[in-house]
Write a protein that holds these residues in place. Structure first.
Motif, PDB file in Angstrom:
ATOM      1  N   ARG A 134       1.154  -1.221  -0.075  1.00 31.15           N
ATOM      2  CA  ARG A 134      -0.151  -0.015  -0.103  1.00 31.15           C
ATOM      3  C   ARG A 134       0.891   1.012   0.191  1.00 31.15           C
ATOM      4  NH1 ARG A 134      -3.144  -0.559   4.896  1.00 31.15           N
ATOM      5  NH2 ARG A 134      -2.035  -2.840   5.432  1.00 31.15           N
ATOM      6  N   ASP A 135       0.507   2.162  -0.333  1.00 36.79           N
ATOM      7  CA  ASP A 135       1.307   3.674  -0.549  1.00 36.79           C
ATOM      8  C   ASP A 135       0.808   4.547   0.742  1.00 36.79           C
ATOM      9  OD1 ASP A 135      -1.309   4.534  -0.814  1.00 36.79           O
ATOM     10  OD2 ASP A 135      -0.611   5.021  -3.321  1.00 36.79           O
ATOM     11  N   GLU A 136       0.790   5.483   0.691  1.00 37.19           N
ATOM     12  CA  GLU A 136       0.950   6.203   2.284  1.00 37.19           C
ATOM     13  C   GLU A 136      -0.632   6.655   2.252  1.00 37.19           C
ATOM     14  OE1 GLU A 136       1.943   9.216  -1.352  1.00 37.19           O
ATOM     15  OE2 GLU A 136       2.792   6.935  -0.844  1.00 37.19           O
ATOM     16  N   SER A 137      -1.249   6.746   1.220  1.00 37.18           N
ATOM     17  CA  SER A 137      -2.733   6.737   1.025  1.00 37.18           C
ATOM     18  C   SER A 137      -3.852   5.638   1.653  1.00 37.18           C
ATOM     19  CB  SER A 137      -3.154   7.912   0.064  1.00 37.18           C
ATOM     20  OG  SER A 137      -3.109   7.145  -1.176  1.00 37.18           O
ATOM     21  N   GLY A 138      -3.484   4.694   1.548  1.00 38.29           N
ATOM     22  CA  GLY A 138      -3.954   3.909   1.819  1.00 38.29           C
ATOM     23  C   GLY A 138      -3.990   2.927   0.162  1.00 38.29           C
ATOM     24  N   HIS A 139      -3.951   2.805  -0.566  1.00 37.08           N
ATOM     25  CA  HIS A 139      -4.424   2.553  -1.765  1.00 37.08           C
ATOM     26  C   HIS A 139      -3.426   1.552  -2.839  1.00 37.08           C
ATOM     27  CE1 HIS A 139      -6.818   6.252  -2.335  1.00 37.08           C
ATOM     28  NE2 HIS A 139      -7.647   5.403  -2.822  1.00 37.08           N
ATOM     29  N   VAL A 140      -3.738   0.880  -3.147  1.00 39.15           N
ATOM     30  CA  VAL A 140      -2.498   0.204  -4.030  1.00 39.15           C
ATOM     31  C   VAL A 140      -2.230   0.041  -5.417  1.00 39.15           C
ATOM     32  CG1 VAL A 140      -2.290  -2.024  -4.090  1.00 39.15           C
ATOM     33  CG2 VAL A 140      -3.731  -1.675  -2.244  1.00 39.15           C
ATOM     34  N   PRO A 141      -1.084   0.315  -5.577  1.00 40.10           N
ATOM     35  CA  PRO A 141      -0.028   1.059  -6.516  1.00 40.10           C
ATOM     36  C   PRO A 141      -0.014  -0.631  -7.175  1.00 40.10           C
ATOM     37  CG  PRO A 141       1.159   1.671  -5.093  1.00 40.10           C
ATOM     38  CD  PRO A 141       0.363   1.154  -4.516  1.00 40.10           C
ATOM     39  N   THR A 142      -0.454  -0.777  -8.705  1.00 38.69           N
ATOM     40  CA  THR A 142      -0.464  -1.479 -10.137  1.00 38.69           C
ATOM     41  C   THR A 142       0.029  -1.393 -11.120  1.00 38.69           C
ATOM     42  OG1 THR A 142      -2.569  -0.950 -10.823  1.00 38.69           O
ATOM     43  CG2 THR A 142      -2.304  -2.567  -9.111  1.00 38.69           C
ATOM     44  N   GLY A 143       0.682  -2.171 -11.827  1.00 40.80           N
ATOM     45  CA  GLY A 143       1.101  -1.357 -13.020  1.00 40.80           C
ATOM     46  C   GLY A 143       0.298  -2.069 -14.348  1.00 40.80           C
ATOM     47  N   ALA A 144       0.315  -1.851 -15.261  1.00 43.29           N
ATOM     48  CA  ALA A 144      -0.963  -2.043 -16.666  1.00 43.29           C
ATOM     49  C   ALA A 144      -1.643  -3.229 -16.234  1.00 43.29           C
ATOM     50  CB  ALA A 144      -0.059  -1.442 -17.424  1.00 43.29           C
ATOM     51  N   THR A 175       0.914  -5.796  -8.435  1.00 41.47           N
ATOM     52  CA  THR A 175       0.713  -5.352  -7.374  1.00 41.47           C
ATOM     53  C   THR A 175       2.619  -6.044  -7.309  1.00 41.47           C
ATOM     54  OG1 THR A 175       0.285  -6.955  -6.180  1.00 41.47           O
ATOM     55  CG2 THR A 175      -1.229  -5.304  -5.876  1.00 41.47           C
ATOM     56  N   PRO A 176       3.361  -4.941  -6.560  1.00 39.59           N
ATOM     57  CA  PRO A 176       4.256  -5.808  -6.692  1.00 39.59           C
ATOM     58  C   PRO A 176       4.876  -7.524  -6.379  1.00 39.59           C
ATOM     59  CG  PRO A 176       4.975  -3.649  -6.029  1.00 39.59           C
ATOM     60  CD  PRO A 176       3.405  -4.412  -6.394  1.00 39.59           C
ATOM     61  N   ASP A 177       3.640  -7.873  -5.674  1.00 36.83           N
ATOM     62  CA  ASP A 177       3.879  -9.235  -5.329  1.00 36.83           C
ATOM     63  C   ASP A 177       3.280  -9.985  -6.269  1.00 36.83           C
ATOM     64  OD1 ASP A 177       2.621 -11.990  -4.438  1.00 36.83           O
ATOM     65  OD2 ASP A 177       2.793 -10.904  -2.643  1.00 36.83           O
ATOM     66  N   PRO A 178       3.574 -10.487  -7.101  1.00 34.44           N
ATOM     67  CA  PRO A 178       2.979 -11.335  -8.883  1.00 34.44           C
ATOM     68  C   PRO A 178       1.195 -12.066  -7.823  1.00 34.44           C
ATOM     69  CG  PRO A 178       4.969 -12.159  -8.332  1.00 34.44           C
ATOM     70  CD  PRO A 178       4.805 -11.388  -7.138  1.00 34.44           C
ATOM     71  N   ARG A 179       1.409 -12.403  -7.192  1.00 36.27           N
ATOM     72  CA  ARG A 179       0.093 -13.559  -6.509  1.00 36.27           C
ATOM     73  C   ARG A 179      -1.246 -12.429  -6.320  1.00 36.27           C
ATOM     74  NH1 ARG A 179       1.867 -16.204  -1.915  1.00 36.27           N
ATOM     75  NH2 ARG A 179       2.670 -13.678  -1.710  1.00 36.27           N
ATOM     76  N   ILE A 180      -0.903 -11.241  -6.888  1.00 38.12           N
ATOM     77  CA  ILE A 180      -1.870  -9.912  -6.027  1.00 38.12           C
ATOM     78  C   ILE A 180      -1.875  -9.033  -6.962  1.00 38.12           C
ATOM     79  CG2 ILE A 180      -2.720  -8.158  -4.240  1.00 38.12           C
ATOM     80  CD1 ILE A 180      -0.498 -10.064  -2.030  1.00 38.12           C
ATOM     81  N   PHE A 181      -3.505  -8.782  -8.144  1.00 43.20           N
ATOM     82  CA  PHE A 181      -3.872  -8.129  -8.753  1.00 43.20           C
ATOM     83  C   PHE A 181      -4.646  -7.001  -7.343  1.00 43.20           C
ATOM     84  CE2 PHE A 181      -2.075 -11.158 -10.478  1.00 43.20           C
ATOM     85  CZ  PHE A 181      -1.952 -11.021 -12.553  1.00 43.20           C
ATOM     86  N   GLY A 232     -10.671  -1.995  -9.404  1.00 44.02           N
ATOM     87  CA  GLY A 232     -11.180  -0.652  -8.507  1.00 44.02           C
ATOM     88  C   GLY A 232     -10.814   0.365  -7.014  1.00 44.02           C
ATOM     89  N   ALA A 233     -11.533   0.746  -6.620  1.00 43.35           N
ATOM     90  CA  ALA A 233     -11.047   1.670  -5.350  1.00 43.35           C
ATOM     91  C   ALA A 233     -10.452   1.256  -4.340  1.00 43.35           C
ATOM     92  CB  ALA A 233     -12.569   1.696  -3.918  1.00 43.35           C
ATOM     93  N   VAL A 234      -9.596   0.275  -4.482  1.00 46.30           N
ATOM     94  CA  VAL A 234      -9.113   0.442  -3.435  1.00 46.30           C
ATOM     95  C   VAL A 234      -7.082   0.769  -4.912  1.00 46.30           C
ATOM     96  CG1 VAL A 234      -9.384  -1.787  -2.363  1.00 46.30           C
ATOM     97  CG2 VAL A 234      -8.109  -2.250  -4.042  1.00 46.30           C
ATOM     98  N   ARG A 235      -7.148   0.215  -5.806  1.00 46.42           N
ATOM     99  CA  ARG A 235      -6.225   0.693  -6.396  1.00 46.42           C
ATOM    100  C   ARG A 235      -5.391   2.068  -6.761  1.00 46.42           C
ATOM    101  NH1 ARG A 235      -5.083   2.144 -11.687  1.00 46.42           N
ATOM    102  NH2 ARG A 235      -7.455   1.878 -12.474  1.00 46.42           N
ATOM    103  N   ALA A 236      -4.257   2.615  -6.353  1.00 48.56           N
ATOM    104  CA  ALA A 236      -3.874   4.219  -6.036  1.00 48.56           C
ATOM    105  C   ALA A 236      -5.128   3.867  -8.094  1.00 48.56           C
ATOM    106  CB  ALA A 236      -2.305   4.018  -6.671  1.00 48.56           C
ATOM    107  N   GLY A 237      -4.992   5.741  -8.601  1.00 49.56           N
ATOM    108  CA  GLY A 237      -5.251   5.931  -9.776  1.00 49.56           C
ATOM    109  C   GLY A 237      -6.907   4.969 -10.256  1.00 49.56           C
ATOM    110  N   PHE A 238      -7.214   5.178  -9.569  1.00 50.00           N
ATOM    111  CA  PHE A 238      -8.888   4.688  -9.655  1.00 50.00           C
ATOM    112  C   PHE A 238      -9.478   5.496  -9.942  1.00 50.00           C
ATOM    113  CE2 PHE A 238     -13.294   3.399  -8.296  1.00 50.00           C
ATOM    114  CZ  PHE A 238     -13.410   2.658  -9.723  1.00 50.00           C
ATOM    115  N   GLY A 239     -10.437   5.577 -11.797  1.00 49.23           N
ATOM    116  CA  GLY A 239     -11.705   6.955 -11.564  1.00 49.23           C
ATOM    117  C   GLY A 239     -12.368   6.830 -11.294  1.00 49.23           C
ATOM    118  N   GLY A 240     -12.548   6.308 -10.318  1.00 52.22           N
ATOM    119  CA  GLY A 240     -14.260   6.360  -9.610  1.00 52.22           C
ATOM    120  C   GLY A 240     -15.397   5.899 -10.329  1.00 52.22           C
TER     121      GLY A 240
END
Length: 170
Positions: free
Chosen positions: A115-125, A129-135, A138-146
């Motif tokens: 999780r980042d400082e805001s509590g969201h989960v950054p992901t790749g394209a 996530t950096p853990d290849p087992r976790i995607f 939605g609202a937990v993902r950093a950059g989600f448009g809502g």
């Protein structure tokens, strides 16, 4: 998109400066008469989205201010703003208010290191996530448009990416 139609040719205020607020203001700018963005601090949204919003003639920004009161009895008639620099207050007239001042994502089940400082989960394209087992979608993902439809599409994309990644392993 749900409530914007109620404000055709009217003035609305969007509160916030993150991705969700800018996305909402862009959507509303195509539906309403005028949008005022009230931002307490510099906008934290994606630069290309901010540039698109700034190019709209029916959008204005009020910087270094916060909404301290929504004015109106049976309907919204305005907002009272306070300058974060001077403390001075003023009122602006409007017909509706759309607050996008941040939410705490429900990501407590995700390991803190993801999780980042805001509590969201950054992901790749691919929404991994950096853990290849976790995607994350939605609202937990950093950059989600809502947007709910966007979250559903992300879910499909993440499932397809996971299926490709783990094909034949289990």
């Amino acid at each position: 998109t749900c409530d914007g139609g109620f404000y055709k040719d009217k003035h609305v205020v969007v509160i916030g400066g993150g991705d969700a607020a800018v996305h909402e203001a862009l959507t509303l700018a195509g539906m309403v008469g005028h949008v005022t963005m009230v931002c307490r601090s510099p906008v934290k949204a994606k630069r290309e989205q901010v540039n698109r919003l700034d190019a709209r003639e029916n959008v204005r920004f009020i910087w270094d201010s916060e909404v301290v009161e929504i004015i109106g009895d049976s309907k919204v008639t305005g907002v009272r703003l306070r300058s974060t620099r001077s403390g001075l207050e003023r009122e602006i007239l409007c017909d509706g208010v759309f607050p996008f001042i941040g939410v705490e994502p429900n990501a407590g089940f995700v390991p803190a290191k993801l999780r980042d400082e805001s509590g969201h989960v950054p992901t790749g394209a691919d929404l991994a996530t950096p853990d290849p087992r976790i995607f994350a979608v939605g609202a937990v993902r950093a950059g989600f448009g809502g947007n709910l439809a966007e979250a559903m599409a992300e879910g499909v994309s993440a499932a397809e990416a996971a299926a490709r990644r783990f094909a034949g392993r289990y």
